[in-house]
Scaffold this active site. Structure first.
Site, PDB file in Angstrom:
ATOM      1  N   THR A   1      -0.787   7.666  -1.037  1.00 58.85           N
ATOM      2  CA  THR A   1      -2.379   7.760  -1.856  1.00 58.85           C
ATOM      3  C   THR A   1      -2.969   6.235  -1.282  1.00 58.85           C
ATOM      4  O   THR A   1      -4.055   6.451  -1.989  1.00 58.85           O
ATOM      5  CB  THR A   1      -1.950   7.013  -3.235  1.00 58.85           C
ATOM      6  OG1 THR A   1      -1.324   5.757  -3.781  1.00 58.85           O
ATOM      7  CG2 THR A   1      -0.897   8.346  -4.407  1.00 58.85           C
TER       8      THR A   1
ATOM      9  N   ASP B   1       4.344  -5.377  10.141  1.00 60.81           N
ATOM     10  CA  ASP B   1       5.708  -4.984  11.245  1.00 60.81           C
ATOM     11  C   ASP B   1       6.166  -5.187  12.712  1.00 60.81           C
ATOM     12  O   ASP B   1       6.559  -5.543  13.329  1.00 60.81           O
ATOM     13  CB  ASP B   1       5.065  -3.132  11.316  1.00 60.81           C
ATOM     14  CG  ASP B   1       5.989  -2.268   9.909  1.00 60.81           C
ATOM     15  OD1 ASP B   1       6.475  -3.077   9.071  1.00 60.81           O
ATOM     16  OD2 ASP B   1       5.817  -0.992  10.273  1.00 60.81           O
TER      17      ASP B   1
ATOM     18  N   ARG C   1       1.157  -1.290  -0.090  1.00 59.36           N
ATOM     19  CA  ARG C   1       0.265  -0.106   0.408  1.00 59.36           C
ATOM     20  C   ARG C   1       0.800   0.803  -0.199  1.00 59.36           C
ATOM     21  O   ARG C   1       1.312   1.330   0.436  1.00 59.36           O
ATOM     22  CB  ARG C   1      -1.259   0.050   1.376  1.00 59.36           C
ATOM     23  CG  ARG C   1      -2.020   1.218   1.416  1.00 59.36           C
ATOM     24  CD  ARG C   1      -3.213   0.175   2.422  1.00 59.36           C
ATOM     25  NE  ARG C   1      -2.142   1.011   3.928  1.00 59.36           N
ATOM     26  CZ  ARG C   1      -3.222   1.980   4.487  1.00 59.36           C
ATOM     27  NH1 ARG C   1      -4.522   1.242   3.868  1.00 59.36           N
ATOM     28  NH2 ARG C   1      -2.598   2.207   5.623  1.00 59.36           N
TER      29      ARG C   1
ATOM     30  N   ASP D   1       0.180  -1.734  12.674  1.00 58.72           N
ATOM     31  CA  ASP D   1       0.771  -2.281  11.473  1.00 58.72           C
ATOM     32  C   ASP D   1       0.663  -3.671  11.290  1.00 58.72           C
ATOM     33  O   ASP D   1       2.487  -3.533  11.890  1.00 58.72           O
ATOM     34  CB  ASP D   1       2.042  -1.652  10.940  1.00 58.72           C
ATOM     35  CG  ASP D   1       1.643  -1.567   9.476  1.00 58.72           C
ATOM     36  OD1 ASP D   1       2.917  -3.011   9.071  1.00 58.72           O
ATOM     37  OD2 ASP D   1       2.073  -1.003   8.488  1.00 58.72           O
TER      38      ASP D   1
HETATM   39  C1  PRP Z   1      -0.916  -3.624   5.076  1.00 54.94           C
HETATM   40  C2  PRP Z   1      -2.113  -4.803   5.483  1.00 54.94           C
HETATM   41  C3  PRP Z   1      -2.525  -4.609   4.119  1.00 54.94           C
HETATM   42  C4  PRP Z   1      -2.765  -3.436   3.862  1.00 54.94           C
HETATM   43  C5  PRP Z   1      -4.285  -3.346   3.921  1.00 54.94           C
HETATM   44  O1  PRP Z   1      -0.023  -4.221   4.518  1.00 54.94           O
HETATM   45  O2  PRP Z   1      -1.424  -6.191   5.510  1.00 54.94           O
HETATM   46  O3  PRP Z   1      -2.395  -5.395   3.248  1.00 54.94           O
HETATM   47  O4  PRP Z   1      -1.960  -2.979   4.307  1.00 54.94           O
HETATM   48  O5  PRP Z   1      -4.507  -1.741   4.049  1.00 54.94           O
HETATM   49  P1  PRP Z   1      -5.791  -1.109   2.442  1.00 54.94           P
HETATM   50  O6  PRP Z   1      -6.771  -2.160   2.983  1.00 54.94           O
HETATM   51  O7  PRP Z   1      -6.101  -0.266   2.419  1.00 54.94           O
HETATM   52  O8  PRP Z   1      -5.340  -2.130   1.329  1.00 54.94           O
HETATM   53  P2  PRP Z   1       1.347  -2.951   3.780  1.00 54.94           P
HETATM   54  O9  PRP Z   1       0.682  -2.548   2.464  1.00 54.94           O
HETATM   55  O10 PRP Z   1       1.561  -2.496   4.363  1.00 54.94           O
HETATM   56  O11 PRP Z   1       2.636  -4.318   3.198  1.00 54.94           O
HETATM   57  P3  PRP Z   1       3.000  -4.795   4.519  1.00 54.94           P
HETATM   58  O12 PRP Z   1       2.457  -6.314   4.643  1.00 54.94           O
HETATM   59  O13 PRP Z   1       4.140  -5.477   3.663  1.00 54.94           O
HETATM   60  O14 PRP Z   1       3.411  -4.676   5.811  1.00 54.94           O
HETATM   61  N1  URA Z   2      -2.309  -1.669   7.662  1.00 59.08           N
HETATM   62  C1  URA Z   2      -2.084  -2.657   8.197  1.00 59.08           C
HETATM   63  O1  URA Z   2      -1.506  -3.164   9.107  1.00 59.08           O
HETATM   64  N2  URA Z   2      -2.513  -1.877  10.305  1.00 59.08           N
HETATM   65  C2  URA Z   2      -4.034  -1.386   9.123  1.00 59.08           C
HETATM   66  O2  URA Z   2      -4.639  -0.529  10.336  1.00 59.08           O
HETATM   67  C3  URA Z   2      -3.990  -0.289   8.424  1.00 59.08           C
HETATM   68  C4  URA Z   2      -3.683  -0.690   7.068  1.00 59.08           C
END
Ligand code: PRP
Ligand code: URA
Length: 214
Positions: free
Chosen positions: A113, A209, A109, A206
């Site tokens: 944006t 993380d 994500r 997150d």
């Molecule tokens: C987070 C989460 C989802 C997404 C959700 O991942 O694990 O994939 O954000 O957000 P959305 O519904 O608004 O799309 P991220 O993109 O941070 O990647 P990561 O799992 O590598 O930390």
């Molecule tokens: N991705 C995450 O990991 N946490 C949130 O709350 C939203 C997006």
């Protein structure tokens, strides 16, 4: 949320899953415990999401003689969204027979944006039309990532698509169900709202993380 919407959404409110979720929400929960609890919750959710799978009879020998048994008969596809979905995929694979296929979907994500950017996919050109696909991601926030992953499988005309998350925001549920009205969602909780940065409130922070200690 509309009651018609809620027929697509199954909230797993088992007391143990809710207790685990509370530990995940706690900002003081350290990474090692977070990972362990996230794996436990993933097992709960995977079991619940796969409740509707079909089976066929298959005999088995117990130490005392023959007994009736079953084996799953559906073609199952597990699709974790990287990174955080990996924890759910391990649980789903753990409880599934070795016949489940795993296709990883790399989505990130954009922090500004909030649009999902695809950085990895390796999907086949075709899947059997009777496939049941489980898209796995702990967080359904805006729904952008989930919708991008679901679209990849909708294009392949599979039989069912199911999204499994720890937490879902009402905005994310609405967004994915508007695009995919037949989608089923299994989650441990529907939270209040998204904040101005697209984070689920109260949420758990997150997920990626916290699982990977980054
Ligand atoms: C987070 C989460 C989802 C997404 C959700 O991942 O694990 O994939 O954000 O957000 P959305 O519904 O608004 O799309 P991220 O993109 O941070 O990647 P990561 O799992 O590598 O930390
Ligand atoms: N991705 C995450 O990991 N946490 C949130 O709350 C939203 C997006």
């Amino acid at each position: 949320m509309k009651s018609s919407t809620m027929t697509n959404v199954h909230v797993v409110d088992h007391p143990l899953s809710q207790q685990i979720l509370t530990r995940l929400r706690d900002y003081q929960t350290p990474t090692s415990e977070f990972r362990r609890r996230a794996a436990q919750l993933s097992h709960f959710l995977a079991y619940e999401a796969m409740r509707d799978l079909n089976m066929r009879e298959s005999g088995v020998e117990t130490p005392l003689g023959p007994a009736k048994g079953v084996v799953l008969s559906d073609y199952v596809v597990i699709a974790p969204i990287l990174r955080a979905g990996l924890i759910l995929a391990e649980a789903a694979q753990d409880i599934m027979p070795s016949t489940a296929r795993v296709y990883h979907i790399g989505l990130k994500r954009d922090e500004e944006t909030l649009q999902a950017i695809t950085y990895y996919t390796k999907l086949p050109d075709k899947l059997p039309s009777e496939s049941h696909v489980y898209v796995l991601d702990p967080m359904l926030a805006t729904g952008g990532s989930a919708a991008a992953a679901i679209a990849m499988f909708a294009r392949l005309e599979v039989k069912t698509i199911h999204l499994v998350s720890f937490l879902a925001a009402p905005e994310g549920i609405k967004a994915v169900l508007e695009k995919f009205p037949d989608l089923k969602i299994t989650t441990a909780a529907i939270d209040d709202h998204l904040n101005e940065n697209g984070y689920i409130v109260p949420g758990l922070g997150d997920a990626g993380d916290r699982i990977f200690g980054t």
